[in-house]
Design a protein around this motif. Structure first.
Motif, PDB file in Angstrom:
ATOM      1  N   SER A 167     -20.474 -21.178  40.892  1.00 29.85           N
ATOM      2  CA  SER A 167     -19.702 -19.950  40.686  1.00 29.85           C
ATOM      3  C   SER A 167     -20.584 -18.846  40.095  1.00 29.85           C
ATOM      4  O   SER A 167     -20.391 -17.665  40.393  1.00 29.85           O
ATOM      5  CB  SER A 167     -18.495 -20.211  39.785  1.00 29.85           C
ATOM      6  OG  SER A 167     -18.894 -20.641  38.501  1.00 29.85           O
ATOM      7  N   TYR A 168     -21.574 -19.229  39.276  1.00 33.62           N
ATOM      8  CA  TYR A 168     -22.499 -18.221  38.754  1.00 33.62           C
ATOM      9  C   TYR A 168     -23.389 -17.679  39.869  1.00 33.62           C
ATOM     10  O   TYR A 168     -23.676 -16.480  39.930  1.00 33.62           O
ATOM     11  CB  TYR A 168     -23.366 -18.823  37.641  1.00 33.62           C
ATOM     12  CG  TYR A 168     -24.327 -17.821  37.038  1.00 33.62           C
ATOM     13  CD1 TYR A 168     -23.911 -16.952  36.036  1.00 33.62           C
ATOM     14  CD2 TYR A 168     -25.636 -17.721  37.496  1.00 33.62           C
ATOM     15  CE1 TYR A 168     -24.776 -16.011  35.485  1.00 33.62           C
ATOM     16  CE2 TYR A 168     -26.511 -16.786  36.961  1.00 33.62           C
ATOM     17  CZ  TYR A 168     -26.078 -15.938  35.953  1.00 33.62           C
ATOM     18  OH  TYR A 168     -26.933 -15.006  35.422  1.00 33.62           O
ATOM     19  N   LEU A 169     -23.818 -18.572  40.767  1.00 33.77           N
ATOM     20  CA  LEU A 169     -24.616 -18.127  41.913  1.00 33.77           C
ATOM     21  C   LEU A 169     -23.795 -17.172  42.785  1.00 33.77           C
ATOM     22  O   LEU A 169     -24.310 -16.140  43.241  1.00 33.77           O
ATOM     23  CB  LEU A 169     -25.076 -19.338  42.728  1.00 33.77           C
ATOM     24  CG  LEU A 169     -25.840 -19.038  44.019  1.00 33.77           C
ATOM     25  CD1 LEU A 169     -27.096 -18.220  43.746  1.00 33.77           C
ATOM     26  CD2 LEU A 169     -26.188 -20.337  44.745  1.00 33.77           C
ATOM     27  N   MET A 170     -22.531 -17.511  43.013  1.00 31.83           N
ATOM     28  CA  MET A 170     -21.653 -16.627  43.770  1.00 31.83           C
ATOM     29  C   MET A 170     -21.529 -15.274  43.083  1.00 31.83           C
ATOM     30  O   MET A 170     -21.601 -14.219  43.723  1.00 31.83           O
ATOM     31  CB  MET A 170     -20.271 -17.277  43.916  1.00 31.83           C
ATOM     32  CG  MET A 170     -19.218 -16.442  44.611  1.00 31.83           C
ATOM     33  SD  MET A 170     -18.254 -15.412  43.444  1.00 31.83           S
ATOM     34  CE  MET A 170     -17.458 -16.664  42.453  1.00 31.83           C
ATOM     35  N   SER A 171     -21.388 -15.285  41.752  1.00 26.14           N
ATOM     36  CA  SER A 171     -21.286 -14.050  40.984  1.00 26.14           C
ATOM     37  C   SER A 171     -22.566 -13.220  41.099  1.00 26.14           C
ATOM     38  O   SER A 171     -22.512 -11.995  41.227  1.00 26.14           O
ATOM     39  CB  SER A 171     -20.996 -14.373  39.516  1.00 26.14           C
ATOM     40  OG  SER A 171     -21.050 -13.218  38.715  1.00 26.14           O
ATOM     41  N   ALA A 172     -23.717 -13.892  41.075  1.00 24.98           N
ATOM     42  CA  ALA A 172     -24.997 -13.186  41.188  1.00 24.98           C
ATOM     43  C   ALA A 172     -25.137 -12.519  42.554  1.00 24.98           C
ATOM     44  O   ALA A 172     -25.665 -11.405  42.663  1.00 24.98           O
ATOM     45  CB  ALA A 172     -26.146 -14.158  40.941  1.00 24.98           C
ATOM     46  N   ILE A 173     -24.659 -13.198  43.595  1.00 23.22           N
ATOM     47  CA  ILE A 173     -24.730 -12.606  44.942  1.00 23.22           C
ATOM     48  C   ILE A 173     -23.802 -11.403  45.054  1.00 23.22           C
ATOM     49  O   ILE A 173     -24.176 -10.362  45.629  1.00 23.22           O
ATOM     50  CB  ILE A 173     -24.381 -13.678  46.002  1.00 23.22           C
ATOM     51  CG1 ILE A 173     -25.459 -14.766  46.023  1.00 23.22           C
ATOM     52  CG2 ILE A 173     -24.247 -13.046  47.385  1.00 23.22           C
ATOM     53  CD1 ILE A 173     -25.131 -15.951  46.899  1.00 23.22           C
ATOM     54  N   LEU A 174     -22.604 -11.504  44.491  1.00 20.68           N
ATOM     55  CA  LEU A 174     -21.690 -10.359  44.496  1.00 20.68           C
ATOM     56  C   LEU A 174     -22.285  -9.184  43.715  1.00 20.68           C
ATOM     57  O   LEU A 174     -22.154  -8.022  44.128  1.00 20.68           O
ATOM     58  CB  LEU A 174     -20.341 -10.761  43.898  1.00 20.68           C
ATOM     59  CG  LEU A 174     -19.491 -11.758  44.682  1.00 20.68           C
ATOM     60  CD1 LEU A 174     -18.147 -11.956  43.996  1.00 20.68           C
ATOM     61  CD2 LEU A 174     -19.289 -11.305  46.115  1.00 20.68           C
ATOM     62  N   ASP A 175     -22.937  -9.494  42.602  1.00 22.97           N
ATOM     63  CA  ASP A 175     -23.577  -8.446  41.813  1.00 22.97           C
ATOM     64  C   ASP A 175     -24.670  -7.745  42.627  1.00 22.97           C
ATOM     65  O   ASP A 175     -24.817  -6.519  42.560  1.00 22.97           O
ATOM     66  CB  ASP A 175     -24.175  -9.053  40.540  1.00 22.97           C
ATOM     67  CG  ASP A 175     -24.812  -8.000  39.648  1.00 22.97           C
ATOM     68  OD1 ASP A 175     -24.089  -7.116  39.151  1.00 22.97           O
ATOM     69  OD2 ASP A 175     -26.049  -8.061  39.469  1.00 22.97           O
ATOM     70  N   TYR A 249     -19.542 -12.173  33.511  1.00 24.66           N
ATOM     71  CA  TYR A 249     -20.454 -11.587  34.494  1.00 24.66           C
ATOM     72  C   TYR A 249     -19.673 -10.996  35.679  1.00 24.66           C
ATOM     73  O   TYR A 249     -20.022  -9.928  36.197  1.00 24.66           O
ATOM     74  CB  TYR A 249     -21.456 -12.641  34.978  1.00 24.66           C
ATOM     75  CG  TYR A 249     -22.356 -13.157  33.874  1.00 24.66           C
ATOM     76  CD1 TYR A 249     -23.481 -12.440  33.486  1.00 24.66           C
ATOM     77  CD2 TYR A 249     -22.065 -14.341  33.210  1.00 24.66           C
ATOM     78  CE1 TYR A 249     -24.310 -12.900  32.479  1.00 24.66           C
ATOM     79  CE2 TYR A 249     -22.880 -14.810  32.194  1.00 24.66           C
ATOM     80  CZ  TYR A 249     -24.001 -14.084  31.828  1.00 24.66           C
ATOM     81  OH  TYR A 249     -24.808 -14.545  30.821  1.00 24.66           O
ATOM     82  N   LEU A 250     -18.633 -11.711  36.084  1.00 24.60           N
ATOM     83  CA  LEU A 250     -17.789 -11.180  37.150  1.00 24.60           C
ATOM     84  C   LEU A 250     -17.072  -9.904  36.700  1.00 24.60           C
ATOM     85  O   LEU A 250     -16.956  -8.939  37.466  1.00 24.60           O
ATOM     86  CB  LEU A 250     -16.763 -12.231  37.581  1.00 24.60           C
ATOM     87  CG  LEU A 250     -17.147 -13.156  38.729  1.00 24.60           C
ATOM     88  CD1 LEU A 250     -16.026 -14.154  38.995  1.00 24.60           C
ATOM     89  CD2 LEU A 250     -17.447 -12.358  39.987  1.00 24.60           C
ATOM     90  N   GLN A 251     -16.583  -9.905  35.464  1.00 23.82           N
ATOM     91  CA  GLN A 251     -15.914  -8.715  34.944  1.00 23.82           C
ATOM     92  C   GLN A 251     -16.878  -7.532  34.877  1.00 23.82           C
ATOM     93  O   GLN A 251     -16.505  -6.395  35.185  1.00 23.82           O
ATOM     94  CB  GLN A 251     -15.329  -9.014  33.560  1.00 23.82           C
ATOM     95  CG  GLN A 251     -14.162  -9.996  33.590  1.00 23.82           C
ATOM     96  CD  GLN A 251     -13.742 -10.443  32.200  1.00 23.82           C
ATOM     97  OE1 GLN A 251     -14.529 -10.393  31.251  1.00 23.82           O
ATOM     98  NE2 GLN A 251     -12.501 -10.894  32.075  1.00 23.82           N
ATOM     99  N   ASP A 252     -18.123  -7.796  34.495  1.00 27.44           N
ATOM    100  CA  ASP A 252     -19.129  -6.740  34.440  1.00 27.44           C
ATOM    101  C   ASP A 252     -19.417  -6.189  35.844  1.00 27.44           C
ATOM    102  O   ASP A 252     -19.511  -4.975  36.037  1.00 27.44           O
ATOM    103  CB  ASP A 252     -20.409  -7.288  33.815  1.00 27.44           C
ATOM    104  CG  ASP A 252     -21.484  -6.218  33.664  1.00 27.44           C
ATOM    105  OD1 ASP A 252     -21.279  -5.263  32.908  1.00 27.44           O
ATOM    106  OD2 ASP A 252     -22.533  -6.349  34.336  1.00 27.44           O
ATOM    107  N   THR A 253     -19.536  -7.094  36.816  1.00 27.02           N
ATOM    108  CA  THR A 253     -19.769  -6.666  38.192  1.00 27.02           C
ATOM    109  C   THR A 253     -18.588  -5.856  38.716  1.00 27.02           C
ATOM    110  O   THR A 253     -18.770  -4.834  39.403  1.00 27.02           O
ATOM    111  CB  THR A 253     -20.010  -7.880  39.099  1.00 27.02           C
ATOM    112  OG1 THR A 253     -21.128  -8.633  38.604  1.00 27.02           O
ATOM    113  CG2 THR A 253     -20.307  -7.445  40.525  1.00 27.02           C
ATOM    114  N   ALA A 254     -17.369  -6.312  38.383  1.00 31.05           N
ATOM    115  CA  ALA A 254     -16.172  -5.576  38.797  1.00 31.05           C
ATOM    116  C   ALA A 254     -16.163  -4.176  38.183  1.00 31.05           C
ATOM    117  O   ALA A 254     -15.769  -3.197  38.837  1.00 31.05           O
ATOM    118  CB  ALA A 254     -14.913  -6.337  38.397  1.00 31.05           C
ATOM    119  N   GLY A 255     -16.618  -4.058  36.925  1.00 29.82           N
ATOM    120  CA  GLY A 255     -16.700  -2.747  36.288  1.00 29.82           C
ATOM    121  C   GLY A 255     -17.698  -1.838  36.982  1.00 29.82           C
ATOM    122  O   GLY A 255     -17.437  -0.640  37.172  1.00 29.82           O
TER     123      GLY A 255
END
Length: 350
Positions: A167-175, A249-255
């Protein structure tokens, strides 16, 4: 602009789940990169896409598939990973709107657009992503440096990526995708600033054409980014079961994504105002020209009237034989014309 409408015609009358590629023609062979890693190490291989792949137990597995234009390759990889054909169909249909859905209880599926600005033109391609407990599968339409930063962190063991789950890897790719959106918007914004400076020095048809093209690109970016909000809303819900250490991290990317949407909306409004301003300037310049021509015509109306009277061919005109008649009439015309010119000047009509 609406290529996806044309691509959808390729799948006309095909049953749901039919694996047919619908996108731009590609002439390269698809490739597959398999990275299996944990806190202790990394194994990186490039298996043949036609043979499929098996995740390594005890590791986070990143499968990067470059090229989705061969349906058999996507079908083979999907079958080896137990990915349903209905979602593989979305991978092959490259005109998909950005969205997030659950494939099953443990597997998520995300479609996003990768935006780039090259040679003054904004282009986009589809990025499809599956993820589950120990696996992230990414499908790219063509060779790209999009994930070079993520791969570099995995290879060098920088940051927390090797110590975290899929899930962190997924978050990094979205970022990374959100960052690419921001960089693309920054490029368009710089072009808009440069164009604004050139417009301040003078208007031309070419500059108006560039302004229209920039507004078109801004609309494309805005429409691409808007659906991504729903992806982050879905991921940040409690039932998404994102681990507590990944959630910030997801919340930061969403921001960051929300900030980019606000910026593209502002840029769209600015470009619209620039177009309206240029149209207003054209109208003002036209009005000034018409005003000047009207004043000139107004000055010459009485002069033309006087010349018309003395241009008549009557034999018994009183001033016809007057020795100073010509000079007097010319003087009257001159005084009348200058007088009207001074009057219009005093009234600020000139």
């Amino acid at each position: 602009m609406f290529d996806f409408l044309r691509w959808n015609q390729i799948k006309l009358d095909a049953a749901p789940g039919t694996l047919i590629y619908a996108g731009e023609k590609r002439d390269f062979s698809p490739s597959l990169l398999h990275c299996a890693y944990n806190a202790d190490g990394l194994t990186e291989t490039r298996p043949a896409p036609e043979t499929g792949v098996s995740p390594v137990a005890g590791c986070v597995n990143l499968l990067l598939v470059t090229g989705v234009h061969r349906a058999e390759t996507v079908k083979t990889i999907g079958a080896s990973l137990n990915l349903p054909a209905l979602f593989l169909e979305d991978v092959l249909n490259t005109g998909q709107r950005s969205n997030f859905t659950w494939v099953d209880e443990v597997t998520g599926f995300i479609v996003m657009r990768h935006l780039t600005a090259e040679a003054g033109q904004v282009t986009d391609e589809q990025v499809s992503l599956f993820w589950r407990d120990n696996l992230v599968v990414v499908f790219l339409e063509q060779e790209s440096n999009l994930l070079d930063g993520v791969l570099s962190r995995i290879r060098q063991g920088r940051g927390r990526i090797r110590r975290s789950d899929a899930s962190y890897l997924m978050s990094a790719i979205l970022d990374t995708l959100v960052d690419s959106h921001t960089m693309t918007l920054a490029s368009v914004s710089d072009a808009a600033q440069d164009l604004e400076n050139r417009l301040a020095r003078g208007l031309s048809g070419d500059l108006l054409g560039e302004l229209y093209a920039l507004k078109r690109d801004t609309i494309l970016i805005r429409n691409t980014l808007m659906p991504v909000r729903e992806i982050f809303k879905g991921l940040l819900r409690e039932d998404a079961e994102i681990t507590a250490d990944v959630l910030p991290y997801l919340q930061d990317t969403a921001g960051h994504h929300d900030q980019t949407i606000e910026a593209v909306s502002s840029l769209h409004d600015i470009l619209k105002s620039m177009i309206d301003y240029q149209i207003s300037l054209i109208g003002i310049r036209t009005n000034k020209i018409m005003q000047l021509l009207t004043i000139i015509a107004t000055i010459f109306i009485p002069l033309t009237f006087i010349a018309g009277i003395y241009g008549m061919n009557f034999s018994y005109m009183p001033e016809l034989q007057w020795h100073y008649g010509y000079h007097t009439i010319i003087g009257v015309m001159l005084v009348l014309g200058l007088g009207m010119l001074l009057y219009f000047k005093r009234k600020n009509y000139l």
